[in-house]
Write a protein that holds these residues in place. Structure first.
Motif, PDB file in Angstrom:
ATOM      1  N   GLN A  87      15.828 195.680 -85.425  1.00 17.10           N
ATOM      2  CA  GLN A  87      14.403 195.430 -85.469  1.00 17.10           C
ATOM      3  C   GLN A  87      13.766 196.291 -86.559  1.00 17.10           C
ATOM      4  O   GLN A  87      14.336 197.295 -86.979  1.00 17.10           O
ATOM      5  CB  GLN A  87      13.750 195.728 -84.118  1.00 17.10           C
ATOM      6  CG  GLN A  87      14.125 194.724 -83.042  1.00 17.10           C
ATOM      7  CD  GLN A  87      13.329 194.893 -81.755  1.00 17.10           C
ATOM      8  OE1 GLN A  87      13.731 194.419 -80.701  1.00 17.10           O
ATOM      9  NE2 GLN A  87      12.192 195.566 -81.830  1.00 17.10           N
ATOM     10  N   ALA A  88      12.602 195.869 -87.009  1.00 18.91           N
ATOM     11  CA  ALA A  88      11.904 196.582 -88.081  1.00 18.91           C
ATOM     12  C   ALA A  88      11.363 197.909 -87.588  1.00 18.91           C
ATOM     13  O   ALA A  88      10.888 198.023 -86.461  1.00 18.91           O
ATOM     14  CB  ALA A  88      10.776 195.710 -88.619  1.00 18.91           C
ATOM     15  N   ASP A  89      11.458 198.931 -88.412  1.00 17.90           N
ATOM     16  CA  ASP A  89      10.875 200.239 -88.116  1.00 17.90           C
ATOM     17  C   ASP A  89      10.488 200.887 -89.441  1.00 17.90           C
ATOM     18  O   ASP A  89      11.156 201.791 -89.926  1.00 17.90           O
ATOM     19  CB  ASP A  89      11.869 201.117 -87.362  1.00 17.90           C
ATOM     20  CG  ASP A  89      11.269 202.489 -87.030  1.00 17.90           C
ATOM     21  OD1 ASP A  89      10.037 202.591 -86.977  1.00 17.90           O
ATOM     22  OD2 ASP A  89      12.040 203.444 -86.833  1.00 17.90           O
ATOM     23  N   ALA A  90       9.408 200.385 -90.036  1.00 17.50           N
ATOM     24  CA  ALA A  90       8.951 200.910 -91.318  1.00 17.50           C
ATOM     25  C   ALA A  90       7.973 202.044 -91.067  1.00 17.50           C
ATOM     26  O   ALA A  90       6.763 201.853 -90.983  1.00 17.50           O
ATOM     27  CB  ALA A  90       8.291 199.798 -92.133  1.00 17.50           C
ATOM     28  N   SER A  91       8.508 203.253 -90.916  1.00 18.86           N
ATOM     29  CA  SER A  91       7.677 204.418 -90.629  1.00 18.86           C
ATOM     30  C   SER A  91       8.246 205.647 -91.322  1.00 18.86           C
ATOM     31  O   SER A  91       9.376 205.637 -91.811  1.00 18.86           O
ATOM     32  CB  SER A  91       7.589 204.657 -89.112  1.00 18.86           C
ATOM     33  OG  SER A  91       8.872 204.919 -88.575  1.00 18.86           O
ATOM     34  N   ILE A  92       7.435 206.704 -91.348  1.00 17.40           N
ATOM     35  CA  ILE A  92       7.860 207.931 -91.997  1.00 17.40           C
ATOM     36  C   ILE A  92       7.202 209.109 -91.290  1.00 17.40           C
ATOM     37  O   ILE A  92       6.077 208.980 -90.786  1.00 17.40           O
ATOM     38  CB  ILE A  92       7.481 207.930 -93.493  1.00 17.40           C
ATOM     39  CG1 ILE A  92       8.045 209.169 -94.205  1.00 17.40           C
ATOM     40  CG2 ILE A  92       5.980 207.828 -93.681  1.00 17.40           C
ATOM     41  CD1 ILE A  92       7.848 209.142 -95.718  1.00 17.40           C
ATOM     42  N   GLN A  93       7.898 210.232 -91.234  1.00 11.14           N
ATOM     43  CA  GLN A  93       7.322 211.442 -90.660  1.00 11.14           C
ATOM     44  C   GLN A  93       6.634 212.240 -91.765  1.00 11.14           C
ATOM     45  O   GLN A  93       7.168 212.397 -92.861  1.00 11.14           O
ATOM     46  CB  GLN A  93       8.397 212.305 -90.003  1.00 11.14           C
ATOM     47  CG  GLN A  93       8.754 211.875 -88.587  1.00 11.14           C
ATOM     48  CD  GLN A  93       9.440 212.990 -87.826  1.00 11.14           C
ATOM     49  OE1 GLN A  93      10.228 213.738 -88.373  1.00 11.14           O
ATOM     50  NE2 GLN A  93       9.131 213.111 -86.555  1.00 11.14           N
ATOM     51  N   ILE A  94       5.443 212.736 -91.465  1.00 13.60           N
ATOM     52  CA  ILE A  94       4.667 213.472 -92.453  1.00 13.60           C
ATOM     53  C   ILE A  94       3.957 214.642 -91.775  1.00 13.60           C
ATOM     54  O   ILE A  94       3.613 214.563 -90.590  1.00 13.60           O
ATOM     55  CB  ILE A  94       3.647 212.533 -93.148  1.00 13.60           C
ATOM     56  CG1 ILE A  94       2.977 213.237 -94.332  1.00 13.60           C
ATOM     57  CG2 ILE A  94       2.615 212.018 -92.157  1.00 13.60           C
ATOM     58  CD1 ILE A  94       2.142 212.302 -95.197  1.00 13.60           C
ATOM     59  N   LYS A  95       3.754 215.710 -92.506  1.00 18.92           N
ATOM     60  CA  LYS A  95       3.054 216.865 -91.964  1.00 18.92           C
ATOM     61  C   LYS A  95       1.548 216.609 -91.945  1.00 18.92           C
ATOM     62  O   LYS A  95       0.970 216.218 -92.967  1.00 18.92           O
ATOM     63  CB  LYS A  95       3.334 218.114 -92.803  1.00 18.92           C
ATOM     64  CG  LYS A  95       4.732 218.678 -92.660  1.00 18.92           C
ATOM     65  CD  LYS A  95       4.887 219.923 -93.516  1.00 18.92           C
ATOM     66  CE  LYS A  95       6.270 220.539 -93.367  1.00 18.92           C
ATOM     67  NZ  LYS A  95       6.417 221.752 -94.218  1.00 18.92           N
ATOM     68  N   ASP A  96       0.934 216.839 -90.804  1.00 22.90           N
ATOM     69  CA  ASP A  96      -0.521 216.764 -90.687  1.00 22.90           C
ATOM     70  C   ASP A  96      -1.021 218.199 -90.701  1.00 22.90           C
ATOM     71  O   ASP A  96      -0.930 218.907 -89.700  1.00 22.90           O
ATOM     72  CB  ASP A  96      -0.911 216.044 -89.391  1.00 22.90           C
ATOM     73  CG  ASP A  96      -2.400 215.765 -89.309  1.00 22.90           C
ATOM     74  OD1 ASP A  96      -3.084 215.949 -90.338  1.00 22.90           O
ATOM     75  OD2 ASP A  96      -2.885 215.370 -88.238  1.00 22.90           O
TER      76      ASP A  96
END
Length: 232
Positions: free
Chosen positions: A57-66
């Motif tokens: 399945q699609a999982d177009a995400s990224i982890q980023i610092k807030d």
């Protein structure tokens, strides 16, 4: 050769053999299997294995610092350092040190964040938008700039997003296309199935996205169980 990432299955299928021909022109001793393996690496970051449905399945995400200052909204602070990657002076660090937490955002949100940075740069420097957004999407000083509390872009990690950004960011403008992103979420699974079908035909089962991502998912579950066992 830098393979283009397609956001639409129809485009991917249409240009499959054209890009394969270019691949052979650059890599004379390569095979279609090598080409398929490269495609597998290109699209795998946007997919995951679903145990419940036993499919990709699609999982177009990224982890980023807030990044943020503790209680900055209460004490009236509305700005941070100029870039996340620059070190603060000893004096400013002692006075106020910013903190961060990891957040998972969609690639559409990330693309919009990068687009906003570019447009702010154009306005700030009085540069006319002449379709140069794609030329600026990897300029370090723009991408890592900070104008307040918010997302801190890691320049090294940003490099892995470039194939998607090249395909998705508008040539000019201030807003990304939601419809195109939704089409990509649907198409990337079809593209994966196409690649896996081709790999199956050449009997390169170990390189199939299905088996590769399934194996990675199982490994993560095992590591999670081991960690919980150690904690207990």
């Amino acid at each position: 050769m830098e393979l283009p990432l397609y956001l639409s299955f129809n485009e991917f299928e249409k240009y499959y053999y054209d890009n394969l021909e270019k691949w052979f022109e650059e890599y004379h001793n390569a095979s279609e299997t090598d080409y398929l393996k490269a495609l597998s690496e290109l699209y795998s970051p946007y997919l995951y294995y679903n145990f419940t449905n036993d499919r990709l399945q699609a999982d177009a995400s990224i982890q980023i610092k807030d990044c943020f200052f503790p209680y900055y909204d209460k004490i009236g602070i509305s700005f941070c350092t100029t870039t996340c990657e620059k070190k603060k002076s000893a004096k400013s660090t002692k006075a106020i040190s910013h903190q961060f937490e990891w957040k998972t955002v969609t690639m559409m949100e990330y693309a919009q964040h990068i687009l906003d940075k570019i447009n702010r740069h154009l306005v700030k420097n009085n540069i006319k938008d002449t379709g140069n957004i794609l030329e600026l999407m990897n300029q370090r000083e723009i991408i890592t700039s900070r104008e307040g509390a918010g997302y801190c872009v890691d320049y090294h990690k940003h490099q892995s997003t470039l194939p998607f950004l090249k395909a998705y960011l508008p040539v000019h403008g201030q807003t990304v296309n939601i419809a195109v992103y939704r089409d990509f979420l649907f198409s990337v699974v079809q593209i994966a199935e196409f690649i896996d079908h081709k790999l199956k035909e050449v009997r390169a089962f170990e390189s199939m996205l299905y088996f590769k991502l399934k194996s990675e998912a199982k490994f993560k579950v095992q590591m999670s169980h081991q960690f919980l066992t150690m904690c207990n």
